[in-house]
Enzyme design. Sequence first.
Site, PDB file in Angstrom:
ATOM      1  N   LYS A  91       1.309  -1.209   0.109  1.00  0.00           N
ATOM      2  CA  LYS A  91      -0.216  -0.132   0.278  1.00  0.00           C
ATOM      3  C   LYS A  91       1.150   0.710  -0.083  1.00  0.00           C
ATOM      4  O   LYS A  91       1.349   2.046   0.839  1.00  0.00           O
ATOM      5  CB  LYS A  91      -0.955   0.263   1.220  1.00  0.00           C
ATOM      6  CG  LYS A  91      -2.172   0.602   1.011  1.00  0.00           C
ATOM      7  CD  LYS A  91      -3.807   0.709   0.599  1.00  0.00           C
ATOM      8  CE  LYS A  91      -4.232   1.400   0.812  1.00  0.00           C
ATOM      9  NZ  LYS A  91      -5.692   0.885  -0.404  1.00  0.00           N
ATOM     10  N   GLU A 127      -6.525  -6.243 -10.471  1.00  0.00           N
ATOM     11  CA  GLU A 127      -7.700  -5.478  -9.842  1.00  0.00           C
ATOM     12  C   GLU A 127      -8.085  -3.926 -10.715  1.00  0.00           C
ATOM     13  O   GLU A 127      -8.014  -3.762 -11.619  1.00  0.00           O
ATOM     14  CB  GLU A 127      -7.255  -5.435  -8.248  1.00  0.00           C
ATOM     15  CG  GLU A 127      -5.639  -4.232  -8.189  1.00  0.00           C
ATOM     16  CD  GLU A 127      -5.025  -3.558  -7.151  1.00  0.00           C
ATOM     17  OE1 GLU A 127      -5.772  -4.350  -6.051  1.00  0.00           O
ATOM     18  OE2 GLU A 127      -3.607  -4.012  -6.430  1.00  0.00           O
TER      19      GLU A 127
HETATM   20  C1  LIG Z   1      -5.828  -0.036  -0.782  1.00  0.00           C
HETATM   21  C2  LIG Z   1      -6.352  -1.099  -2.009  1.00  0.00           C
HETATM   22  C3  LIG Z   1      -6.940  -1.378  -1.894  1.00  0.00           C
HETATM   23  C4  LIG Z   1      -8.630  -2.106  -1.150  1.00  0.00           C
HETATM   24  O1  LIG Z   1      -7.433  -2.788   0.258  1.00  0.00           O
HETATM   25  P1  LIG Z   1      -8.830  -2.686   1.725  1.00  0.00           P
HETATM   26  O2  LIG Z   1      -7.384  -2.945   2.596  1.00  0.00           O
HETATM   27  O3  LIG Z   1      -9.746  -2.877   1.578  1.00  0.00           O
HETATM   28  O4  LIG Z   1      -8.850  -1.360   1.865  1.00  0.00           O
HETATM   29  C5  LIG Z   1      -7.005  -2.904  -3.005  1.00  0.00           C
HETATM   30  N1  LIG Z   1      -6.501  -2.226  -4.734  1.00  0.00           N
HETATM   31  C6  LIG Z   1      -5.306  -0.996  -4.356  1.00  0.00           C
HETATM   32  C7  LIG Z   1      -4.398  -1.040  -5.587  1.00  0.00           C
HETATM   33  C8  LIG Z   1      -5.675  -0.223  -3.075  1.00  0.00           C
HETATM   34  O5  LIG Z   1      -4.812   0.848  -2.769  1.00  0.00           O
END
Ligand SMILES: *Cc1c(COP(=O)(O)O)cnc(C)c1O
Length: 249
Positions: A91, A127
């Site tokens: 993240k 995703e």
């Molecule tokens: C934040 C995010 C998610 C979702 O993650 P959570 O932990 O469920 O909030 C999925 N893909 C990406 C690229 C993200 O930045």
Amino acid sequence: PPADLFLAAVEETVRANAAFVPPMGKGALYLRPLLLGSGPILGLGPAPSYTLVVYAAAVGAYFKGGQLTPIDLIVESRFHRAAPGGMGGTKAAGNYSPVLVTQLAAKKEGYADVVYLDAKTDTFLEEVSSCNLFVVSSRTISTPPLAGTILPGVTRRSVIELARARGYEVREEPVTVDAAMAADEVFTTGTAVVLSPVGSLTRGGERRQFGAAGEPTPVALELYQALTELQTERAPDPFGWVHAVEGAE
Ligand SMILES: *Cc1c(COP(=O)(O)O)cnc(C)c1O
């Protein structure tokens, strides 16, 4: 950061902002922890110190149109979000920079967001810019595996456990874009997104509509309700996910 420090920072932020928590059903207090490198360094290298920040903001639905309004997504055929061996599974703010141009172009064409495919073969789903993807075919739900190029979302994990507890067969396996185009339903998950039904997928000139226009598809609706009832304590939490913050009334 150590887990206890992280938790204390989140709890403190919630207590200090309890007055801004929206009324039940009207939104949420979104929390965004951030770790910033800091200190007197100019060279390329890990920062000598770090600052942990927790932002809080009252939010409504992530996508315009409202929480359960199905979103229209377009499959990106030229750009990729992350490559094998890279850092797509973290993240990190930098992971959003490759998505901004494609996302903006998609929004101009009326799509809510973009679906990325694997950088190696352009065959498998990865995703969306900020949320994970699930594909439903009758009682089986498939979601791309954690192989380093997608974010291991906490909502993804919650939805996998929740769906299994409700009798669905959940598979973490490579999912082709062809399978998604032919599936019964597609939905996305994320902390900010919660769980959002996908109303249509467009790839090249081909458009697949899921369910009736403007109506959430049934499995997405069921899992959205199950997750949010648990989050708001309208249903019991057999998983132990709910965490009370003392003094935040
Ligand atoms: C934040 C995010 C998610 C979702 O993650 P959570 O932990 O469920 O909030 C999925 N893909 C990406 C690229 C993200 O930045």
